[in-house]
Design an enzyme around this catalytic site. Structure first.
Site, mmCIF file in Angstrom:
data_model
loop_
_atom_site.group_PDB
_atom_site.id
_atom_site.type_symbol
_atom_site.label_atom_id
_atom_site.label_comp_id
_atom_site.label_asym_id
_atom_site.label_seq_id
_atom_site.Cartn_x
_atom_site.Cartn_y
_atom_site.Cartn_z
ATOM 1 N N GLU A 1 5.738 8.800 31.264
ATOM 2 C CA GLU A 1 4.783 9.951 31.239
ATOM 3 C C GLU A 1 3.320 9.945 30.511
ATOM 4 O OE1 GLU A 1 6.850 13.417 30.148
ATOM 5 O OE2 GLU A 1 8.323 13.444 32.070
ATOM 6 N N GLU B 1 14.650 10.666 38.592
ATOM 7 C CA GLU B 1 15.026 11.915 38.061
ATOM 8 C C GLU B 1 15.366 12.980 39.124
ATOM 9 O OE1 GLU B 1 12.990 12.854 34.526
ATOM 10 O OE2 GLU B 1 12.787 10.656 33.997
HETATM 11 C C1 XIL Z 1 15.155 16.601 29.927
HETATM 12 C C2 XIL Z 1 16.421 16.854 29.815
HETATM 13 O O1 XIL Z 1 17.081 16.912 31.145
HETATM 14 C C3 XIL Z 1 16.799 18.100 28.913
HETATM 15 O O2 XIL Z 1 18.088 18.212 28.638
HETATM 16 C C4 XIL Z 1 16.008 17.903 27.612
HETATM 17 O O3 XIL Z 1 16.027 19.195 26.720
HETATM 18 C C5 XIL Z 1 14.720 17.444 27.601
HETATM 19 O O4 XIL Z 1 14.327 16.430 28.490
HETATM 20 N N1 XIL Z 1 11.159 14.037 32.292
HETATM 21 C C6 XIL Z 1 12.067 13.032 31.744
HETATM 22 C C7 XIL Z 1 13.490 13.364 30.945
HETATM 23 O O5 XIL Z 1 11.745 11.886 31.619
HETATM 24 O O6 XIL Z 1 13.667 12.754 29.986
HETATM 25 C C8 XIL Z 1 13.430 14.835 30.994
HETATM 26 O O7 XIL Z 1 14.952 15.359 30.590
HETATM 27 C C9 XIL Z 1 12.753 15.805 32.161
HETATM 28 C C10 XIL Z 1 11.512 15.312 32.362
#
Ligand code: XIL
Length: 356
Positions: free
Chosen positions: A162, A267
């Site tokens: 990101e 994701e």
């Molecule tokens: C999120 C997790 O799902 C949560 O449990 C945590 O509290 C915060 O992070 N983008 C990403 C992930 O790259 O690492 C994130 O995961 C969601 C958004």
């Protein structure tokens, strides 16, 4: 008379069998609950993000994971705040080690997530005092330590996560402020030195809703590669929702694949309640759209060259594990009892169409 009747019957039978085989080709075969698992049906690794405490404590979760998935990403266990929570050079390896060990015993691939991110920063990083060179040394040291520990065991890493905003400009993070844009190059080169065989990803979200960001991500990565920076793939997080158009999703995948790099839908979740209505109740119409979206994204992934398909990873296993759960939402392939939802069969249908 007798003869022509026989011919007529024969022609009718031929017609029927041709019709039946066309039917087989065009209609997705209905996929039943006792079908093959995702990992058996999928032509590329199919994974999920995992909670280590659920892995340790919930048998049905563990069974679902080993039955269905061929790739695992720790949802949080390999983030900086989890690996080095309280102090520089002081690591908490237990959860990450557990996952890597489990994956090795069960012959499952691990995708590591993630090194450089603006979130999940331990307070010792936020409070770190030093020159640019000190910051570079600190980041280098962290990445080298983690990659070296899992060298040959973790197949791939999200090295930078990101780094760009929706308008395509660099995100103002502590890494950008303290090191400058070269932090990206430093991170990839360091990871590559520590494990030259690891497949390294730039990971981001929003490619499906911001064409500017999509182009900026692909241009940034291509530019870095042209200067010899070892980046092997692009992760599209794809935290999306059922109102997102299939065209936008397919365009994001195809434009990214046009870089020639490996593609990881890293994701994936399809939110039903993207407006976060606290009174949202799940309904058949939304579930049917969710099924069709899952089918479409899998089909899109199937259509890029096989050598570029790093895989699809859903962000959790069951709806209760999802980071969106309290919205409330139901974005994943399994329900809270780890029973396959209709969207699970959407994924299976995409695989079965591919086979026919
Ligand atoms: C999120 C997790 O799902 C949560 O449990 C945590 O509290 C915060 O992070 N983008 C990403 C992930 O790259 O690492 C994130 O995961 C969601 C958004």
């Amino acid at each position: 008379m007798q003869y022509s009747k026989k011919i007529l019957i024969a022609l009718f039978c031929i017609h029927l069998s041709v019709f039946a085989s066309c039917e087989q080709k065009n209609t997705p075969s209905p996929v039943e609950p006792d079908t093959v698992s995702l990992k058996e049906a999928s032509p590329f690794p199919f994974g999920a993000a995992l909670s280590i405490s659920k892995m340790k404590n919930l048998e049905i979760y563990r069974t679902t994971v080993t039955t269905e998935f061929s790739s695992l990403t720790p949802e949080n266990a390999m983030k900086m705040a989890n690996l080095a929570p309280s102090k520089k050079d002081q690591y908490t390896w237990d959860d990450a080690d557990y996952l890597v060990d489990f994956a090795q015993k069960n012959n499952i691939r691990i995708h590591g997530h993630c090194f450089v991110w603006h979130n999940s920063l331990p307070s010792w990083v936020n409070n770190f005092v030093g020159t640019k060179e000190d910051w570079k040394a600190m980041l280098k040291d962290y990445i080298t330590t983690v990659v070296s520990r899992y060298k040959g065991k973790v197949a791939s890493w999200d090295v930078v996560n990101e780094a760009l905003l929706d308008d395509g400009t660099p995100r103002q993070t502590i890494w950008l402020t303290k090191i400058g844009w070269e932090y990206i190059e430093l991170a990839f080169r360091t990871a590559h030195e520590a494990d030259p065989n690891a497949v390294l990803f730039y990971n981001d979200y929003g490619q499906e809703y911001s064409k500017v960001k999509l182009a900026a991500i692909n241009d940034t990565v291509k530019n870095l590669i042209s200067r010899g920076v070892p980046i092997h793939g692009i992760g599209l997080q794809m935290h999306t929702n059922i109102n997102q158009s299939v065209d936008n999703i397919v365009n994001a995948i195809n434009q990214t694949a046009a870089t020639g790099l490996k593609i990881h839908i890293s994701e994936l979740d399809f939110a039903l309640n993207s407006s976060k209505n606290p009174n949202y109740t799940v309904n058949d119409t939304d579930l049917a759209t969710q099924k069709s979206r899952y089918r479409s994204i899998v089909a899109a992934m199937c259509s890029i060259p096989a050598s570029q398909r790093w895989g699809i990873t859903t962000w959790g296993v069951g709806d209760d594990d999802s980071w969106l759960k309290t919205n409330p939402d139901f974005p994943l392939l399994f329900d809270s009892n780890y029973k396959q939802k209709s969207c699970y069969y959407g994924v299976q249908e995409a695989f079965s169409i591919l086979k026919n």
